[in-house]
Motif scaffolding. Sequence first.
Motif, PDB file in Angstrom:
ATOM      1  N   TYR A  32       0.829  -1.198   0.000  1.00  0.00           N
ATOM      2  CA  TYR A  32       0.000   0.000   0.000  1.00  0.00           C
ATOM      3  C   TYR A  32       0.872   1.260   0.000  1.00  0.00           C
ATOM      4  O   TYR A  32       0.657   2.182  -0.783  1.00  0.00           O
ATOM      5  CB  TYR A  32      -0.916  -0.030   1.228  1.00  0.00           C
ATOM      6  N   ILE A  33       1.876   1.255   0.879  1.00  0.00           N
ATOM      7  CA  ILE A  33       2.749   2.418   0.987  1.00  0.00           C
ATOM      8  C   ILE A  33       3.522   2.628  -0.317  1.00  0.00           C
ATOM      9  O   ILE A  33       3.676   3.747  -0.804  1.00  0.00           O
ATOM     10  CB  ILE A  33       3.696   2.237   2.196  1.00  0.00           C
ATOM     11  N   PHE A  34       3.967   1.521  -0.895  1.00  0.00           N
ATOM     12  CA  PHE A  34       4.680   1.575  -2.169  1.00  0.00           C
ATOM     13  C   PHE A  34       3.782   2.201  -3.235  1.00  0.00           C
ATOM     14  O   PHE A  34       4.176   3.127  -3.950  1.00  0.00           O
ATOM     15  CB  PHE A  34       5.081   0.142  -2.552  1.00  0.00           C
ATOM     16  N   THR A  35       2.553   1.705  -3.303  1.00  0.00           N
ATOM     17  CA  THR A  35       1.628   2.184  -4.325  1.00  0.00           C
ATOM     18  C   THR A  35       1.330   3.671  -4.167  1.00  0.00           C
ATOM     19  O   THR A  35       1.423   4.440  -5.126  1.00  0.00           O
ATOM     20  CB  THR A  35       0.312   1.387  -4.244  1.00  0.00           C
ATOM     21  N   VAL A  36       0.997   4.062  -2.936  1.00  0.00           N
ATOM     22  CA  VAL A  36       0.637   5.462  -2.724  1.00  0.00           C
ATOM     23  C   VAL A  36       1.834   6.372  -3.000  1.00  0.00           C
ATOM     24  O   VAL A  36       1.694   7.454  -3.578  1.00  0.00           O
ATOM     25  CB  VAL A  36       0.097   5.679  -1.295  1.00  0.00           C
ATOM     26  N   SER A  37       3.036   5.914  -2.629  1.00  0.00           N
ATOM     27  CA  SER A  37       4.199   6.779  -2.799  1.00  0.00           C
ATOM     28  C   SER A  37       4.450   7.076  -4.272  1.00  0.00           C
ATOM     29  O   SER A  37       5.058   8.089  -4.602  1.00  0.00           O
ATOM     30  CB  SER A  37       5.434   6.143  -2.149  1.00  0.00           C
ATOM     31  N   PHE A  38       3.992   6.209  -5.158  1.00  0.00           N
ATOM     32  CA  PHE A  38       4.198   6.428  -6.597  1.00  0.00           C
ATOM     33  C   PHE A  38       2.942   6.954  -7.299  1.00  0.00           C
ATOM     34  O   PHE A  38       2.891   7.005  -8.515  1.00  0.00           O
ATOM     35  CB  PHE A  38       4.647   5.130  -7.284  1.00  0.00           C
ATOM     36  N   TRP A  56       2.726   6.086 -12.866  1.00  0.00           N
ATOM     37  CA  TRP A  56       3.877   6.174 -11.958  1.00  0.00           C
ATOM     38  C   TRP A  56       4.321   7.623 -11.836  1.00  0.00           C
ATOM     39  O   TRP A  56       4.764   8.225 -12.800  1.00  0.00           O
ATOM     40  CB  TRP A  56       5.024   5.302 -12.482  1.00  0.00           C
ATOM     41  N   VAL A  57       4.175   8.160 -10.650  1.00  0.00           N
ATOM     42  CA  VAL A  57       4.575   9.547 -10.403  1.00  0.00           C
ATOM     43  C   VAL A  57       5.706   9.533  -9.374  1.00  0.00           C
ATOM     44  O   VAL A  57       5.558   8.950  -8.304  1.00  0.00           O
ATOM     45  CB  VAL A  57       3.387  10.364  -9.845  1.00  0.00           C
ATOM     46  N   THR A  58       6.833  10.131  -9.709  1.00  0.00           N
ATOM     47  CA  THR A  58       7.979  10.061  -8.787  1.00  0.00           C
ATOM     48  C   THR A  58       8.221  11.385  -8.078  1.00  0.00           C
ATOM     49  O   THR A  58       9.277  11.592  -7.492  1.00  0.00           O
ATOM     50  CB  THR A  58       9.254   9.659  -9.548  1.00  0.00           C
ATOM     51  N   ASP A  59       7.227  12.258  -8.081  1.00  0.00           N
ATOM     52  CA  ASP A  59       7.398  13.578  -7.453  1.00  0.00           C
ATOM     53  C   ASP A  59       7.867  13.503  -6.010  1.00  0.00           C
ATOM     54  O   ASP A  59       8.775  14.227  -5.600  1.00  0.00           O
ATOM     55  CB  ASP A  59       6.053  14.334  -7.475  1.00  0.00           C
ATOM     56  N   ALA A  60       7.212  12.605  -5.236  1.00  0.00           N
ATOM     57  CA  ALA A  60       7.522  12.534  -3.813  1.00  0.00           C
ATOM     58  C   ALA A  60       8.995  12.172  -3.615  1.00  0.00           C
ATOM     59  O   ALA A  60       9.682  12.739  -2.754  1.00  0.00           O
ATOM     60  CB  ALA A  60       6.626  11.512  -3.128  1.00  0.00           C
ATOM     61  N   TYR A  61       9.486  11.225  -4.407  1.00  0.00           N
ATOM     62  CA  TYR A  61      10.885  10.804  -4.266  1.00  0.00           C
ATOM     63  C   TYR A  61      11.829  11.930  -4.659  1.00  0.00           C
ATOM     64  O   TYR A  61      12.824  12.184  -3.994  1.00  0.00           O
ATOM     65  CB  TYR A  61      11.144   9.553  -5.108  1.00  0.00           C
TER      66      TYR A  61
END
Lengths: 291, 325
Positions: A32-38, A56-61
């Motif tokens: 879940y955390i993986f999915t939401v983070s992307f 796939w959105v990598t903004d948070a990273y």
Amino acid sequence: MHHRSIPDRILEGFNMLALLLIGFVMIFPFLYIFTVSFSSLSDFLNNDFLLWPKQWVTDAYEYILSSQNFLRSLGVTVFITIAGTIVNLFFTATMAYALARPIAGQRFFILFVLFTILFSAGMIPTYLVVKATGLLNSIWSLIIPVAISPFYLIVMRQFFLNIPEELHDAALIDGANEGQVFWKIVLPLSKPALAAFGLFYAVMHWNNYFTGILYLNDPSLWPIQVVLRQIVVINEPNSALGSTAAMLESPPPPETIQMAAILLATLPILLVYPFLQKHFAKGVMLGSVKG
Amino acid sequence: MENQPVQTPVVPKLNEKLPVQKISLAAKAKRSFLRQRYLYLLLLPGFLYFLIYKYIPMLGLVLAFKDYNPFQGIIESPWVGFAHFEKIFSNSDVLQVIWNTLSLSFLQIVFAFPVPIILAIMLNEVRSQTFKRIVQSVIYLPHFLSWVVVVGITVIFLRSEGLINSILMAAGLDSIPFLTNPAFFQPLIVLQVIWKEAGWGTIIFLAALSGINPQLYEAAIMDGAGRLKQIWYITLPALKSTILILLILRLGNVLDSGFEQIFLMLNPFNMDVGNVLDTFVYFKGIQQADYGFATAVGLFKGVVGLILVVTANRLAKRFGQEGLY
């Protein structure tokens, strides 16, 4: 084996189903955390039950990895983990080996170690000694005061005791001294044990957070877990990461930042886990069965 | 600090008492010491570590009997006898904290302790080794995560806009304030411990189970025992002594409640039910700098803990096991 009755088979089926369910409960938070983070903000808000990123959105990273605070604390933790584990292994292995050999006063030294498992002075007197030895507000306060886990020491001694006595005798007859036997013969033979305990110690350092709060007032020295606590538990992602926000027109939502931070801070453990897997059972069982 | 604290006094003592053997014994001791000097050199770093960071703090326990004044230092500060200890038992806060510590421990023993046993038995019943190994890898994993991550996951799932409350609200129910309602504090702590450590805890039970002679099961099958009967009459009895020992040793640690986890889970809403001895010492000592009183509470915990562990270990030995030491 050959005569499996129907109730037995049903029982087996239920058992495997239950275990699958338990395994899912263990792994689901990560998924879940993986999915939401992307995920993008809109996907996160519109779907109550996201199980795989739609886009796939990598903004948070990108946001987190552009934060000086986060990278610095990651660097601190990497240093503590590497330097700390080396210190741990050196202190533990040398003492464990000396206690595994027939030295005078052996019983005293072993009781000396065991007593610290049973009784410790507690937080305040230890804090004062750490302060008196000049480690307060130094990164070494996270390394030196935990140089040996007495429990691992006892287990490692047990491992050294299992090395055949003939090996020592042969080396000593050939003119080696105890030091040479230790460095040139015993340590190379002990790689599996050193790997197992090294990984345990490394995980301990990587996960350490409380001593960071206790001994370090300077935020620039904080290890990653302290920063992670600010980001996730105290729920102040932006102040913990510093004001990189100013550089972005629309910063990613705090939820995705928090989840990406958890995954980044856990990544090293997830990466070494397969190696851990291989070694830990051996490490744990080395001494615990016949401690 | 002396480098070889045991060796040095031994030699002169023998000299005085046994004048006839004087030379040979002294020479012998000296020779054995010289032969072992590398071993003492190897022992030294660890010995100094224990001395400085484990034993010298024990001297600092005198603080528990002093009215600490930072300007006078530990040695010059005035003695107050057992005043701090009297305060422990007259202070309703401390009594509440002791109660919190004990009740949390007993909840864990009742609810968290049996889980690894059940899990180990379930795993033991799996025939496919591949399946068993995959499940084991997955359930061991949480053990290696930090408490910050575990508490972080809890917060993310249980906060008012978290997944669980979203589901509740989507189902037309009210959202539940899991993190701020003190009634949820202890159940959450126990559930976290189960999630993080249950899989890891199976290791020791699986080891005990791997020692069972398979012929016992074959004989039971011959006698017509089904799987449940095999578990009841063979598997469980094989675990009995391990369970007993671990239970006794766990009882010896009832005052230890997992500092990091509880510290992370505490907030102003649940402080009354959540504050335990360890966190109390931190708040009193480090945050409020009440060194004397905090040290006294820590010493109280340490001494009671020592008595409990030694008693527990003795009990464990009485049941014919090796115990902790």
